[in-house]
Design an enzyme around this catalytic site. Structure first.
Site, mmCIF file in Angstrom:
data_model
loop_
_atom_site.group_PDB
_atom_site.id
_atom_site.type_symbol
_atom_site.label_atom_id
_atom_site.label_comp_id
_atom_site.label_asym_id
_atom_site.label_seq_id
_atom_site.Cartn_x
_atom_site.Cartn_y
_atom_site.Cartn_z
ATOM 1 N N GLN A 269 64.705 54.200 -10.896
ATOM 2 C CA GLN A 269 64.791 52.819 -11.332
ATOM 3 C C GLN A 269 66.200 52.257 -11.046
ATOM 4 O OE1 GLN A 269 62.359 51.034 -12.986
ATOM 5 N NE2 GLN A 269 60.947 52.752 -12.911
ATOM 6 N N TYR A 272 69.345 46.814 -12.297
ATOM 7 C CA TYR A 272 69.156 45.368 -12.194
ATOM 8 C C TYR A 272 67.926 45.100 -11.334
ATOM 9 C CZ TYR A 272 73.892 45.760 -13.878
ATOM 10 O OH TYR A 272 74.984 46.104 -14.617
ATOM 11 N N HIS A 276 68.077 44.827 -4.223
ATOM 12 C CA HIS A 276 69.387 45.011 -3.603
ATOM 13 C C HIS A 276 69.429 46.398 -2.971
ATOM 14 C CE1 HIS A 276 69.741 46.469 -7.766
ATOM 15 N NE2 HIS A 276 70.530 47.406 -7.260
HETATM 16 P P1 M7G Z 1 71.533 49.420 -9.523
HETATM 17 O O1 M7G Z 1 70.805 50.392 -8.681
HETATM 18 O O2 M7G Z 1 70.715 48.269 -10.062
HETATM 19 O O3 M7G Z 1 72.195 50.082 -10.778
HETATM 20 O O4 M7G Z 1 72.714 48.885 -8.635
HETATM 21 P P2 M7G Z 1 73.404 51.070 -11.047
HETATM 22 O O5 M7G Z 1 74.528 50.176 -11.539
HETATM 23 O O6 M7G Z 1 72.893 51.923 -12.183
HETATM 24 O O7 M7G Z 1 73.694 51.807 -9.797
HETATM 25 C C1 M7G Z 1 73.461 47.752 -8.937
HETATM 26 C C2 M7G Z 1 74.748 47.814 -8.139
HETATM 27 O O8 M7G Z 1 75.436 46.595 -8.310
HETATM 28 C C3 M7G Z 1 75.670 48.921 -8.634
HETATM 29 O O9 M7G Z 1 76.115 49.698 -7.541
HETATM 30 C C4 M7G Z 1 76.790 48.178 -9.352
HETATM 31 O O10 M7G Z 1 78.039 48.825 -9.239
HETATM 32 C C5 M7G Z 1 76.795 46.849 -8.629
HETATM 33 N N1 M7G Z 1 77.234 45.740 -9.488
HETATM 34 C C6 M7G Z 1 76.907 45.540 -10.777
HETATM 35 N N2 M7G Z 1 77.481 44.383 -11.216
HETATM 36 C C7 M7G Z 1 77.318 43.846 -12.561
HETATM 37 C C8 M7G Z 1 78.180 43.838 -10.175
HETATM 38 C C9 M7G Z 1 78.947 42.647 -10.034
HETATM 39 O O11 M7G Z 1 79.128 41.829 -10.932
HETATM 40 N N3 M7G Z 1 79.482 42.423 -8.786
HETATM 41 C C10 M7G Z 1 79.313 43.318 -7.764
HETATM 42 N N4 M7G Z 1 79.885 43.026 -6.598
HETATM 43 N N5 M7G Z 1 78.595 44.451 -7.884
HETATM 44 C C11 M7G Z 1 78.016 44.706 -9.080
#
Ligand code: M7G
Length: 336
Positions: A269, A272, A276
């Site tokens: 999962q 977010y 992406h």
């Molecule tokens: P994910 O697979 O939904 O979740 O990836 P994870 O965080 O458990 O890996 C979301 C990705 O977006 C992650 O690699 C986060 O580091 C990155 N990310 C999250 N946020 C809130 C931000 C943000 O505000 N800006 C950027 N540039 N990246 C983000």
């Protein structure tokens, strides 16, 4: 479908107080390896010290190996999570480290000696991420926890997982802010504006952009109705192929990394639920790049080519943490 434990959104004044807008971004001198312009950007603007009001409540987790600490605390009475991370030493500043630091001898024995090296402040930065106001779910996300592997059949997805994620998930406001150029617009490296196959590519906030060794970019689709791998069908092949090819091209021309040096994947999962794709340096052991969570985009494309409804029909496996509500739901359904 807001996170049920979501705090109120910050007003503009508060945002400006805690996170003054970062406007400038400056390109570093071009790399000299001839493989392309290594566009590493750096914000030059000082931000006010949002952390001066931070009151530590607990260390959620830490790692001596990763040199990170995840801290829960309060800022003006509201929950916050702060992540501190010592960053890799850049080869470009080695000569400065050697010439401008103070050395304190710790021990000397024959040909061996150890020192405490006090580098000048600008060579001694700690990458800091602040989540404020943080929800209970953020605090859980960063707390060290035992994990369990869940087995999710297609039926389980529709009867257990989907209802759960529809009521309990992180806000994707930060994603919409990027797509609408309300945040991080100066960090965007590439955009394809096509409403169906388009996406925005920018540095993941886990990457400090100082060295390509731990390169970490994310591609965020303009399409807003794809929550995760489970929603992908043959209809989305052009989008996935576009993200993969244009992402690889951009990374080659900008950072000099060929596609053979990239790990490009989706999480299942995800945290977010807006489509992406993660682009990381193959040599970098990025958190979440293990087989239990990362699905290579090339495999995803091929699976859908073989069976357009692959991700609607297959059993998928993923890790959940001990305090994850989803684990509780699976237990209640007698699936664990
Ligand atoms: P994910 O697979 O939904 O979740 O990836 P994870 O965080 O458990 O890996 C979301 C990705 O977006 C992650 O690699 C986060 O580091 C990155 N990310 C999250 N946020 C809130 C931000 C943000 O505000 N800006 C950027 N540039 N990246 C983000």
């Amino acid at each position: 479908m807001a996170d049920s434990s979501e705090k109120r959104e910050l007003g503009e004044e508060e945002i400006n107080e805690f996170f003054p807008k970062i406007k400038k971004s400056k390109a570093h001198p071009e790399s000299e390896n001839g493989k392309g312009e290594h566009k590493i950007t750096e914000n030059t603007e000082e931000s006010g010290n949002v952390l001066s009001k931070f009151e530590t409540a607990a260390v959620l987790s830490d790692s001596a190996r990763e040199k990170t600490v995840f801290v829960h605390g309060k800022i003006s009475g509201q929950d916050a999570v702060v992540i501190l991370e010592k960053t890799p030493i850049q080869k470009e500043v080695l000569s400065q480290i050697f010439s401008e630091s103070r050395l304190k001898l710790q021990m000397k024995n024959d040909i061996y000696s150890t020192y405490q090296l006090q580098a000048p402040a600008h060579l001694n930065e700690i990458k800091t991420t602040v989540v404020f106001p943080a929800t209970q779910k953020h605090i859980q996300k960063y707390q060290r926890q035992e994990s369990f592997l869940l087995e999710e059949t297609a039926e389980d997805y529709f009867s257990i997982t989907l209802p759960y994620i529809q009521e309990q998930h992180f806000s994707v406001q930060w994603v919409y802010n990027i797509l609408e150029k309300k945040a991080e617009s100066e960090r965007i490296l590439f955009e394809d504006t096509d409403p169906k196959t388009g996406f925005v590519l920018l540095p993941d906030f886990k990457w400090n952009q100082k060295q390509v060794d731990d390169l970490y970019l994310i591609a965020i689709s303009h399409l807003r109705d794809i929550k995760s791998l489970r929603d992908l069908t043959s209809e989305h092949l052009p989008l996935l192929q576009n993200i993969l090819l244009k992402g690889q091209d951009l990374i080659l021309s900008t950072f000099g990394l060929p596609r053979s040096k990239l790990r490009v994947y989706l999480h299942y999962q995800p945290s977010y639920y807006h489509l992406h794709v993660h682009f990381t340096h193959l040599g970098f052991d990025a958190l979440g790049s293990g087989v239990e969570r990362a699905h290579l985009i090339q495999d995803v494309i091929q699976n859908i080519q073989i069976n357009p409804r692959f991700y609607q029909t297959r059993t998928l496996y993923f890790p959940v943490r001990a305090d994850d509500g989803l684990l509780r739901k699976y237990r209640e359904a007698g699936k664990m």
